[in-house]
Design a protein around this motif. Structure first.
Motif, PDB file in Angstrom:
ATOM      1  N   UNK A 134       0.835  -1.201   0.000  1.00 47.09           N
ATOM      2  CA  UNK A 134       0.000   0.000   0.000  1.00 47.09           C
ATOM      3  C   UNK A 134       0.867   1.247   0.000  1.00 47.09           C
ATOM      4  N   UNK A 135       0.320   2.309  -0.549  1.00 47.73           N
ATOM      5  CA  UNK A 135       0.956   3.612  -0.389  1.00 47.73           C
ATOM      6  C   UNK A 135      -0.005   4.511   0.393  1.00 47.73           C
ATOM      7  N   UNK A 136       0.484   5.667   0.754  1.00 48.30           N
ATOM      8  CA  UNK A 136      -0.356   6.592   1.502  1.00 48.30           C
ATOM      9  C   UNK A 136      -1.274   7.352   0.545  1.00 48.30           C
ATOM     10  N   UNK A 137      -2.411   7.757   1.064  1.00 53.34           N
ATOM     11  CA  UNK A 137      -3.341   8.553   0.268  1.00 53.34           C
ATOM     12  C   UNK A 137      -3.560   9.896   0.969  1.00 53.34           C
ATOM     13  N   UNK A 138      -4.116  10.835   0.213  1.00 56.28           N
ATOM     14  CA  UNK A 138      -4.156  12.226   0.681  1.00 56.28           C
ATOM     15  C   UNK A 138      -5.146  12.468   1.817  1.00 56.28           C
ATOM     16  N   UNK A 139      -6.192  11.658   1.897  1.00 50.42           N
ATOM     17  CA  UNK A 139      -7.228  11.932   2.900  1.00 50.42           C
ATOM     18  C   UNK A 139      -7.228  10.920   4.029  1.00 50.42           C
ATOM     19  N   UNK A 140      -7.260  11.431   5.238  1.00 49.92           N
ATOM     20  CA  UNK A 140      -7.484  10.604   6.409  1.00 49.92           C
ATOM     21  C   UNK A 140      -8.923  10.776   6.873  1.00 49.92           C
ATOM     22  N   UNK A 141      -9.169  10.420   8.135  1.00 47.07           N
ATOM     23  CA  UNK A 141     -10.540  10.502   8.654  1.00 47.07           C
ATOM     24  C   UNK A 141     -10.626  11.522   9.790  1.00 47.07           C
TER      25      UNK A 141
END
Lengths: 463, 129
Positions: free
Chosen positions: A412-419
Motif C-alpha cells: 500500500x501507499x499513503x493517500x491524501x485523505x485521512x478521517x
C-alpha cells in the motif's frame, strides 16, 4: 452552531486509517466509531504535503505546515552537504503542540504513542512516546518513573512490530493485533489511573497492516488473488480497533469531547519508480560505481561534477538539485536553477507507466505548498502515479519500473485523505463536513476546551 | 554563565524549588537553595538578600522559597500555579529562564547506535530506504 464547551478532550489517533473503510459505501462495521460520527460530525481530513506520519501528526497537533515545521519526512538533510542527515524526532519539533499549550494553561494531559515524542519533554501530566523511541530500555516516558509503573501494571510496552517485512503474514497479523491490544491496555490504565483534561493516543497498527496486507484485500491491487485466506484481515482488524474504542468510550461521559482522526489514508501500491535510475537515464545523475546489481544511492560513489539532481526513495520522492554556490560541488548555476527545475518537473509529469499509459505524477515545489520553507527542503516533492507508485531510490535496475521492493513486501501507499470524527456533544446529528485539513484539528481542540487559539496556528476552528 | 535569584511562592513552592535546583544542576548550572534554614545561617533576611546578589554576580542561580526575602540583584518572582505538578512547574520556570537566555534547554538525542537502529527501523517500515 453554538459549540458546547467540553471539560475534557479525548483524541484517538489511528495512523493511516483510511476513509473508504470507515465512511464509504463499503465501509467496515465499526459500531462505536460510526455511532460517534452519527451523534457528532465527520468528514475527510486532508493530509499535509507529504502525507506521511512525520510530519503529519506534528502538523495536526501544532497547526503548522511542514515548511513551517522545517522537516519533510523522517530523514532530512541537516545542511547543504551531501550526506549529513537527521531523524526528525521530538528535538526537531520547535513549535508547540496542543499538549504543550494545554500544559501551560494548567490542564492535565496524557499523551500516548504519538509520533515525534521521543526524546520526551516534560508535560503537565504523563507521556509515553511513540515508535521513534529506540527501545524500552530508553527513557521513553515522562516522568521517567512512569515506565516502571506501566510495566508493572500493564506489561512491557510494544513500541512497534518487529521484522515487519515478511512473507509470514500470520505472524505479522498476530504481532499487529498484539500491539493494538498493548496500546489500548496502556490507554485504559492511564485513563483510569490519572486525572486528565486532554488525553491523546495514536495506534500505529492500522498503517502496518495496510502496508503488509493490502494486496490481499483490494481487488484492484495487481497481486490480488480472489479467495485468498487474508481477504478479511483488515475488516477484522478495524473491528478489533472499534471494540477497543468502545471500551475507552465507556470511560468518558458527556463532559468529554471525542475526536477520532488519522494522519493520512491508504491506497493500493501498483509499483515503484526507480527515481535515481531515471535521473541516470536522463543524464542528470552520474555514479562511478559499476552497477552490476542493485545498490542504495547512499552507498554509491556519485560524481558530483556531473550530477545535477539526486533523490531519496520512500512513499514519495524528495529530489534535490546540485546548485553552484549552495551545494559543496554544485554545478547548476544559480540563474539556471528555475529552468532546470521546471524542465525536470515537465519530464516527471510527462512520465508514462510500464504500459505507456499516463502515470499522473505530480511534482511540487515546496514554496508552492507552504507558507514558509524552513530547514533544508527538497527542491521537488514528487508523488509518482498520484501515489499509486512509490519512489525507489536504489540504482542498478534494468528499468525505471519495478514491482518488487528492495526492503521486502509492501502493498500500500499513503493517500491524501485521512478521517475526522468529532463528537463535541453539540447535537450535530451526523453532520458531514467538507474541506477539513490536518491543521484544523489543534485549534478545534483548543476551542472545544475554551482555550484561546494562538494567532500563528494555520488551521481553522471546525464548527 | 549569568546568575539570577528565582523567588517561588504559592502551592508546592518547596517541592518545585527542589526539582528546579536539581534540573538546573542537571543542565550544568550552579544552583543554590535559599530556604529558611539558609536565611537563618546568613543572619536573617538582609544577609540572605545580599548573598543572593553575590551568588548571581558569580553565575549562580539561587532558588528561594522564603517569604519576605527581597533579593538584591536580578530577580525572577514566580507564583506557582496550583494545577501544576512540581516538575512541570519547574519546567515552566526553565522555559522562562531559557527565554531570558539564562539557561539552554537542549534535550538529549539519539546515540549513534540508536540513530542507526532507528534508521534501520524506518527503512524496514518503508518510510525511507
Amino acid at each position: 452552531m453554538t459549540r458546547k464547551r467540553a471539560e475534557r478532550v479525548l483524541v484517538i489517533g489511528l495512523d493511516c486509517a483510511t476513509p473508504q473503510f470507515v465512511f464509504g459505501p463499503n465501509r467496515y462495521e465499526m459500531p462505536n466509531l460510526q455511532a460517534l460520527a452519527a451523534r457528532g460530525c465527520w468528514g475527510l481530513l486532508r493530509s499535509c504535503h507529504p502525507p506521511i506520519t512525520v510530519p503529519a501528526w506534528a502538523s495536526m497537533m501544532s497547526s503548522k505546515d511542514p515548511g513551517t515545521l522545517g522537516y519533510y519526512g523522517f530523514r532530512n538533510r541537516k545542511d547543504r552537504s551531501y550526506d549529513a542527515m537527521f531523524t526528525a524526532n521530538s528535538t526537531a519539533v520547535k513549535e508547540k503542540r496542543v499538549w504543550d499549550i494545554l500544559s501551560r494553561q494548567g490542564k492535565k494531559v496524557v499523551v500516548l504513542g504519538v509520533p515525534q515524542t521521543y526524546p520526551v519533554s516534560p508535560v503537565n501530566g504523563w507521556l509515553v512516546s511513540g515508535f521513534l523511541a529506540p527501545n524500552t530500555d530508553s527513557d521513553f516516558t515522562y516522568p521517567k518513573a512512569l515506565k516502571t509503573e506501566l510495566r508493572e501494571a500493564v506489561g512491557e510496552y510494544i513500541i512497534d512490530v518487529k521484522d515487519y517485512r515478511t512473507d509470514d503474514k500470520d505472524r505479522l497479523i498476530k504481532q499487529i493485533h498484539g500491539m493494538l491490544d498493548n496500546r489500548f491496555a496502556y490507554a485504559r490504565y492511564l485513563m483510569d489511573s490519572k486525572p486528565w483534561d486532554f488525553f491523546m493516543m495514536v495506534e500505529m497498527g492500522v498503517d502496518r497492516l495496510h502496508h503488509g496486507l493490502w494486496q490481499h484485500i483490494d481487488p484492484t491491487h495487481p497481486k490480488f488473488v480472489p479467495g485468498n485466506p487474508y481477504e478479511n484481515v483488515l475488516r477484522d482488524y478495524y473491528r478489533a480497533v472499534d471494540n477497543h474504542i468502545g471500551e475507552l468510550l465507556t470511560r468518558v461521559g458527556d463532559e468529554t469531547a471525542v475526536f477520532i482522526v488519522s494522519d493520512h489514508g491508504a491506497k493500493s501500491m501498483h509499483g515503484g519508480i526507480c527515481v535515481n535510475q531515471w535521473l541516470i537515464n536522463e543524464g542528470l545523475l552520474t555514479v562511478r560505481d559499476k552497477l552490476d546489481g542493485r545498490k542504495r544511492i547512499e552507498d554509491c560513489d556519485i560524481d558530483w561534477s556531473r550530477t545535477k539532481a539526486w533523490s531519496s526513495g520512500g512513499y514519495y520522492a524528495r529530489l534535490f538539485l546540485n546548485v553552484e554556490g549552495r551545494e559543496p560541488q554544485g554545478i547548476i548555476p544559480a540563474d539556471q536553477y528555475e529552468a532546470v527545475r521546471d524542465e525536470i518537473v515537465r519530464k516527471l509529469e510527462a512520465m508514462t507507466d510500464h504500459e505507456g499509459k499516463p502515470l499522473n505524477t505530480k511534482a511540487h515545489k515546496p514554496e508552492d505548498l507552504y507558507r514558509t520553507v524552513k530547514g533544508v527542503a527538497p527542491d521537488l516533492i514528487i508523488y509518482f502515479g498520484d501515489l499509486y507508485w512509490r519512489s525507489v531510490g536504489s540504482v542498478g535496475f534494468d528499468s525505471i519500473y519495478t514491482f518488487e521492493n528492495d526492503t521486502g513486501p509492501d502493498d500500500a501507499n499513503h493517500d491524501y485523505n485521512g478521517i475526522f470524527v468529532m463528537d463535541d456533544r453539540s447535537g450535530r446529528a451526523g453532520q458531514e463536513l467538507q474541506g477539513l485539513q490536518l491543521m484544523d484539528v489543534a485549534p478545534t481542540i483548543l476551542d472545544v476546551l475554551g482555550v484561546d487559539v494562538p494567532a500563528d496556528m494555520q488551521g481553522k476552528v471546525i464548527n | 554563565m549569568k546568575g539570577i535569584t528565582v523567588c517561588l511562592s504559592g502551592a508546592n513552592a518547596a517541592d518545585t524549588a527542589k526539582t528546579l535546583g536539581a534540573r538546573l544542576i542537571e543542565l550544568g548550572h550552579n544552583a543554590e537553595q535559599i530556604d529558611s534554614e539558609a536565611v537563618n545561617r546568613l543572619g536573617g533576611l538582609a544577609g540572605a538578600a545580599h548573598a543572593c546578589l553575590l551568588l548571581s554576580r558569580n553565575g549562580v542561580i539561587a532558588v528561594s522559597t522564603c517569604a519576605g526575602l527581597k533579593p538584591e540583584g536580578e530577580t525572577l518572582a514566580v507564583e506557582i500555579d496550583g494545577n501544576d505538578t512540581p516538575d512541570f512547574a519547574a519546567e515552566k520556570i526553565l522555559d522562562t529562564l531559557a527565554s531570558a537566555g539564562l539557561v539552554s534547554l537542549e534535550t538529549g538525542d539519539y546515540s549513534p547506535e540508536e540513530e542507526e537502529q532507528i534508521r534501520r527501523r524506518l527503512a524496514s517500515l518503508g518510510y525511507i530506504e
